[in-house]
Design a protein around this motif. Structure first.
Motif, PDB file in Angstrom:
ATOM      1  N   PRO A 126       3.920  22.182  28.306  1.00 38.68           N
ATOM      2  CA  PRO A 126       4.627  23.457  28.511  1.00 38.68           C
ATOM      3  C   PRO A 126       5.775  23.578  27.510  1.00 38.68           C
ATOM      4  N   TYR A 127       5.940  24.752  26.926  1.00 38.24           N
ATOM      5  CA  TYR A 127       6.874  24.912  25.820  1.00 38.24           C
ATOM      6  C   TYR A 127       7.734  26.154  25.972  1.00 38.24           C
ATOM      7  N   ALA A 128       8.862  26.139  25.270  1.00 40.38           N
ATOM      8  CA  ALA A 128       9.706  27.318  25.106  1.00 40.38           C
ATOM      9  C   ALA A 128      10.271  27.230  23.690  1.00 40.38           C
ATOM     10  N   HIS A 129       9.509  27.748  22.734  1.00 40.63           N
ATOM     11  CA  HIS A 129       9.944  27.688  21.333  1.00 40.63           C
ATOM     12  C   HIS A 129      11.187  28.563  21.137  1.00 40.63           C
ATOM     13  N   ILE A 130      12.135  28.050  20.364  1.00 42.32           N
ATOM     14  CA  ILE A 130      13.313  28.839  20.006  1.00 42.32           C
ATOM     15  C   ILE A 130      13.244  29.095  18.507  1.00 42.32           C
ATOM     16  N   ARG A 131      13.218  30.367  18.118  1.00 41.87           N
ATOM     17  CA  ARG A 131      13.013  30.749  16.722  1.00 41.87           C
ATOM     18  C   ARG A 131      14.235  31.505  16.203  1.00 41.87           C
ATOM     19  N   PRO A 132      15.234  30.776  15.728  1.00 40.69           N
ATOM     20  CA  PRO A 132      16.454  31.440  15.253  1.00 40.69           C
ATOM     21  C   PRO A 132      16.354  31.904  13.811  1.00 40.69           C
ATOM     22  N   GLY A 133      17.254  32.810  13.462  1.00 39.19           N
ATOM     23  CA  GLY A 133      17.437  33.165  12.067  1.00 39.19           C
ATOM     24  C   GLY A 133      18.180  32.046  11.352  1.00 39.19           C
ATOM     25  N   PHE A 134      18.587  32.299  10.112  1.00 39.45           N
ATOM     26  CA  PHE A 134      19.308  31.290   9.331  1.00 39.45           C
ATOM     27  C   PHE A 134      20.638  30.946  10.002  1.00 39.45           C
ATOM     28  N   PHE A 135      20.977  29.662  10.001  1.00 39.20           N
ATOM     29  CA  PHE A 135      22.228  29.210  10.597  1.00 39.20           C
ATOM     30  C   PHE A 135      23.422  29.665   9.753  1.00 39.20           C
ATOM     31  N   MET A 136      24.460  30.126  10.405  1.00 37.87           N
ATOM     32  CA  MET A 136      25.730  30.365   9.716  1.00 37.87           C
ATOM     33  C   MET A 136      26.268  29.058   9.135  1.00 37.87           C
ATOM     34  N   GLN A 137      25.939  27.958   9.799  1.00 39.66           N
ATOM     35  CA  GLN A 137      26.404  26.642   9.347  1.00 39.66           C
ATOM     36  C   GLN A 137      25.801  26.232   8.004  1.00 39.66           C
ATOM     37  N   ASN A 138      24.737  26.889   7.557  1.00 39.63           N
ATOM     38  CA  ASN A 138      24.229  26.610   6.212  1.00 39.63           C
ATOM     39  C   ASN A 138      25.293  26.973   5.173  1.00 39.63           C
ATOM     40  N   LEU A 139      26.042  28.026   5.460  1.00 38.02           N
ATOM     41  CA  LEU A 139      27.099  28.453   4.539  1.00 38.02           C
ATOM     42  C   LEU A 139      28.304  27.524   4.599  1.00 38.02           C
ATOM     43  N   SER A 140      28.684  27.117   5.820  1.00 33.82           N
ATOM     44  CA  SER A 140      29.858  26.242   5.952  1.00 33.82           C
ATOM     45  C   SER A 140      29.507  24.782   5.703  1.00 33.82           C
ATOM     46  N   GLY A 141      28.195  24.487   5.597  1.00 31.47           N
ATOM     47  CA  GLY A 141      27.733  23.126   5.374  1.00 31.47           C
ATOM     48  C   GLY A 141      27.226  22.914   3.965  1.00 31.47           C
ATOM     49  N   VAL A 142      25.902  22.886   3.800  1.00 29.03           N
ATOM     50  CA  VAL A 142      25.302  22.489   2.532  1.00 29.03           C
ATOM     51  C   VAL A 142      25.721  23.393   1.365  1.00 29.03           C
ATOM     52  N   HIS A 143      25.953  24.682   1.633  1.00 30.95           N
ATOM     53  CA  HIS A 143      26.276  25.603   0.538  1.00 30.95           C
ATOM     54  C   HIS A 143      27.778  25.798   0.333  1.00 30.95           C
ATOM     55  N   SER A 144      28.596  25.106   1.122  1.00 31.58           N
ATOM     56  CA  SER A 144      30.039  25.346   1.037  1.00 31.58           C
ATOM     57  C   SER A 144      30.671  24.759  -0.226  1.00 31.58           C
ATOM     58  N   LEU A 145      30.049  23.738  -0.804  1.00 30.16           N
ATOM     59  CA  LEU A 145      30.625  23.083  -1.986  1.00 30.16           C
ATOM     60  C   LEU A 145      30.821  24.073  -3.122  1.00 30.16           C
ATOM     61  N   GLU A 146      29.794  24.847  -3.408  1.00 29.95           N
ATOM     62  CA  GLU A 146      29.879  25.821  -4.504  1.00 29.95           C
ATOM     63  C   GLU A 146      30.885  26.930  -4.176  1.00 29.95           C
ATOM     64  N   ILE A 147      30.956  27.282  -2.892  1.00 27.52           N
ATOM     65  CA  ILE A 147      31.914  28.312  -2.480  1.00 27.52           C
ATOM     66  C   ILE A 147      33.339  27.816  -2.702  1.00 27.52           C
ATOM     67  N   ARG A 148      33.601  26.575  -2.330  1.00 25.81           N
ATOM     68  CA  ARG A 148      34.946  26.011  -2.480  1.00 25.81           C
ATOM     69  C   ARG A 148      35.313  25.772  -3.937  1.00 25.81           C
ATOM     70  N   GLU A 149      34.393  25.152  -4.683  1.00 24.94           N
ATOM     71  CA  GLU A 149      34.736  24.671  -6.020  1.00 24.94           C
ATOM     72  C   GLU A 149      34.431  25.673  -7.138  1.00 24.94           C
ATOM     73  N   LYS A 150      33.462  26.567  -6.912  1.00 27.62           N
ATOM     74  CA  LYS A 150      33.087  27.508  -7.970  1.00 27.62           C
ATOM     75  C   LYS A 150      33.273  28.970  -7.576  1.00 27.62           C
ATOM     76  N   ASN A 151      33.694  29.202  -6.327  1.00 25.88           N
ATOM     77  CA  ASN A 151      33.856  30.575  -5.828  1.00 25.88           C
ATOM     78  C   ASN A 151      32.561  31.366  -5.927  1.00 25.88           C
ATOM     79  N   GLU A 152      31.444  30.691  -5.654  1.00 28.21           N
ATOM     80  CA  GLU A 152      30.164  31.392  -5.717  1.00 28.21           C
ATOM     81  C   GLU A 152      29.213  30.888  -4.641  1.00 28.21           C
ATOM     82  N   ILE A 153      28.308  31.764  -4.247  1.00 35.34           N
ATOM     83  CA  ILE A 153      27.227  31.425  -3.318  1.00 35.34           C
ATOM     84  C   ILE A 153      25.985  31.184  -4.162  1.00 35.34           C
ATOM     85  N   PHE A 154      25.466  29.965  -4.121  1.00 34.97           N
ATOM     86  CA  PHE A 154      24.363  29.571  -4.994  1.00 34.97           C
ATOM     87  C   PHE A 154      23.088  29.424  -4.158  1.00 34.97           C
TER      88      PHE A 154
END
Length: 285
Positions: A126-154
């Motif tokens: 028995p299942y209850a799949h949860i299908r979210p959109g993109f995490f906001m934490q992707n921006l504050s996590g893996v992609h935050s380096l470029e935002i902090r150091e280069k002022n860009e979203i890569f």
């Protein structure tokens, strides 16, 4: 009986644990680093050593457990990597598994999540799949380096729009599914934030919050892949999965806005601007 939370030290798993505890559930937190789990949750949960690649850890993790939050570790790119544990859940008569999947994956066979969903259904858990959109934490996590150091979203998303959702909201929605087992048995839920934004709009929001001019670099797939593997040193398999996801995003698969979160929780999902305000330290030097 207890709820097993895999990936308990991760973005979503930690929130699932928190919300289940708020609902009065007994929680087993699974991971490869039990000391870290003890530090995160103290005496509130039972930590257990668990590794998807080690069948010897399955039985202990599933002891006195009747529900499971299942999350695919980013470094396991092949859906078959999770099949042995899914089989073990079947053998232990788990009465509900909530798998952290992806928005639109029911119509998209490229990400591993599609086959994992199908395998869970095939073996009859028995299942209850949860299908979210993109995490906001992707921006504050893996992609935050470029935002902090280069002022860009890569990010290679082109001009596409994304209905970002906070991992905290995903955790709450998932906990509801696991807490109300019979109500949500054999269901799937697409949950998103309240609005769809392109990355130019994301850059405007971050510029407003940080007081700096943040721009959207809009790299091509090859440039993005090469940069994250060679410059950032990220795992090739993980980067390839993200390339596939951003390819699908360009096809319009991430722009849908649903009321699934409200239907499950009775609350409105968090906005990206509010998230950025509360996590501003991720975006400043």
């Amino acid at each position: 009986m207890k709820v097993l939370v895999t990936g308990a030290s991760g973005n979503v798993g930690g929130y699932v644990v928190k919300e289940l505890l708020n609902m009065g559930e007994e929680v087993v937190a699974a991971g490869t680093n039990t000391q870290k789990l003890k530090e995160l949750f103290g005496e509130d949960v039972k930590p257990v050593h668990f590794d998807f690649t080690d069948k010897n850890t399955f039985s202990k993790a599933l002891e006195n457990v009747d529900r499971v939050f299942l999350m695919r570790p980013p470094h396991l790119g092949k859906p078959e990597d999770l099949y042995p544990f899914i089989d073990a859940m079947k053998d232990h008569h788990i009465k509900l598994v909530s798998f952290l999947s992806l928005m639109g994956v029911e119509n998209n066979t490229i990400p591993p999540h599609h086959k994992i969903e199908k395998y869970i259904e095939k073996v009859g858990i028995p299942y209850a799949h949860i299908r979210p959109g993109f995490f906001m934490q992707n921006l504050s996590g893996v992609h935050s380096l470029e935002i902090r150091e280069k002022n860009e979203i890569f990010i290679p998303a082109g001009k596409s729009k994304t209905s970002f959702i906070d991992a905290a909201d995903i955790g709450l929605a998932t906990a509801v599914l696991l807490h109300e087992t019979q109500k949500y048995k054999n269901t799937a839920h697409t949950i998103t934030g309240p609005e769809a934004l392109d990355y130019y709009q994301v850059a405007e929001i971050l510029s407003k919050i940080t007081g700096r001019k943040i721009t959207y670099a809009k790299p091509g797939f090859l440039k993005y892949r090469s940069y994250y593997i060679k410059k950032r040193g990220l795992d090739k398999g993980y980067v390839n999965v993200t390339v596939a996801l951003y390819f699908m995003t360009r096809m319009g698969t991430a722009k849908e806005v649903t009321n699934g979160f409200y239907q499950l929780t009775g609350r409105k999902p968090r906005t990206l601007e509010d998230f950025a305000k509360d996590n501003i330290e991720a975006f400043i030097k």
